[in-house]
Scaffold this active site. Structure first.
Site, PDB file in Angstrom:
ATOM      1  N   TYR A 140      57.612  54.217  26.875  1.00 49.72           N
ATOM      2  CA  TYR A 140      56.481  53.445  26.924  1.00 49.72           C
ATOM      3  C   TYR A 140      55.374  54.127  25.948  1.00 49.72           C
ATOM      4  O   TYR A 140      54.943  53.293  24.955  1.00 49.72           O
ATOM      5  CB  TYR A 140      55.934  53.173  28.162  1.00 49.72           C
ATOM      6  CG  TYR A 140      54.717  52.431  28.347  1.00 49.72           C
ATOM      7  CD1 TYR A 140      54.838  50.987  28.163  1.00 49.72           C
ATOM      8  CD2 TYR A 140      53.501  53.076  28.477  1.00 49.72           C
ATOM      9  CE1 TYR A 140      53.963  50.256  28.329  1.00 49.72           C
ATOM     10  CE2 TYR A 140      52.424  52.028  28.464  1.00 49.72           C
ATOM     11  CZ  TYR A 140      52.489  50.664  28.469  1.00 49.72           C
ATOM     12  OH  TYR A 140      51.491  49.778  28.688  1.00 49.72           O
ATOM     13  N   SER A 146      51.475  35.103  30.266  1.00 52.02           N
ATOM     14  CA  SER A 146      51.810  35.031  31.808  1.00 52.02           C
ATOM     15  C   SER A 146      51.442  36.328  32.526  1.00 52.02           C
ATOM     16  O   SER A 146      51.204  36.413  33.860  1.00 52.02           O
ATOM     17  CB  SER A 146      53.292  34.591  32.148  1.00 52.02           C
ATOM     18  OG  SER A 146      54.049  35.541  31.504  1.00 52.02           O
ATOM     19  N   GLY A 147      51.054  37.346  31.888  1.00 56.49           N
ATOM     20  CA  GLY A 147      50.825  38.784  32.520  1.00 56.49           C
ATOM     21  C   GLY A 147      49.472  38.811  32.587  1.00 56.49           C
ATOM     22  O   GLY A 147      48.467  37.822  32.428  1.00 56.49           O
TER      23      GLY A 147
END
Length: 240
Positions: free
Chosen positions: A148, A11-12
């Site tokens: 991250y 969905s990204g």
């Protein structure tokens, strides 16, 4: 019979672009998403004309057992493209344990366990590809994105290690390390911030999701048949 690929985070921005690219090549797709059902429905409408089989799978990869929900719905398989991601921007000292665990589960733990569970399907065929969408920050590190960067660096180490383990089984494992790409994840930055960022990039612009998808296409193709354990940097010359 066409090939089947699992795309996590379909969905990204990058996941959608990869799905469209693979659908155009005749792949049947397992399309994983978590919350963005609207985006998945729009993606299904876009890939439908290609005539493949497209199976949606909802699972939360922040859940320690999120991988089980995905793996239980995978049957025939030829490729895994790990696109799932989340981000956290801030100083390490301001990052709490829950945020760190979320980053690691989405980018490292669940992708590793998904791969572990599904790898026998590829080994049995003695062919297949695994691609992780890492990041330039996994290569160079970024202040204010320490968790991250750590997770993305772990993905690269995972690729290098697993590629050696499965090379004789005919399975190739590679990573793509995008630079700054025009996706919803960039929404946390203002237009002014993005403009300043573009000044740092030698090509003078952000990347497009389709350009990352082209890298996926290459790594899945026979044109890269002797490439494994590598990181393909698609970054416009930034930090090279």
């Amino acid at each position: 019979m066409g090939k089947y690929a699992l795309i996590t985070g379909a969905s990204g921005g990058i996941g959608q672009a990869a799905a469209l690219k693979l659908a155009s090549l005749g792949y049947h797709l397992y399309l994983h998403f978590n919350q963005n059902e609207k985006s998945i429905k729009e993606l299904l409408a876009q890939v439908k004309p290609f005539g493949g089989e497209y199976i949606t799978i909802q699972a939360n990869l922040e859940d320690p057992e999120g991988y089980k929900k995905i793996c239980s719905q995978i049957f025939s398989l030829d490729a895994i493209i790990h696109c799932s991601g989340n981000s956290h921007y801030g100083l390490l000292v301001d990052t709490n344990q829950q945020e760190v665990e979320s980053i690691m589960r989405v980018h490292v733990t669940n992708p590793l366990l998904i791969t572990k569970e599904l790898l026998p399907k590829l080994v049995k065929k003695r062919s297949g590809n695994i691609i992780l969408i890492s990041s330039i920050w996994g290569q160079t590190g970024a202040a204010c994105e320490v968790a991250y960067s750590t997770a993305k660096g772990a993905q690269i180490s995972f690729v290098k290690a697993l590629s050696k383990e499965v090379a004789l089984n005919g399975v190739r494992v590679n990573a793509i390390a995008p630079g700054a790409v025009e996706t919803p994840m960039m929404g946390q930055f203002s237009e002014e911030d993005k403009q300043l960022l573009q000044y740092e990039i030698p090509m003078g612009r952000l990347g497009l999701p389709e350009e990352i998808a082209n890298g996926v296409k290459f790594l899945l193709s026979d044109d890269s048949s002797y490439i494994t354990g590598q990181v393909l940097s698609i970054n416009g010359g930034w930090y090279t």
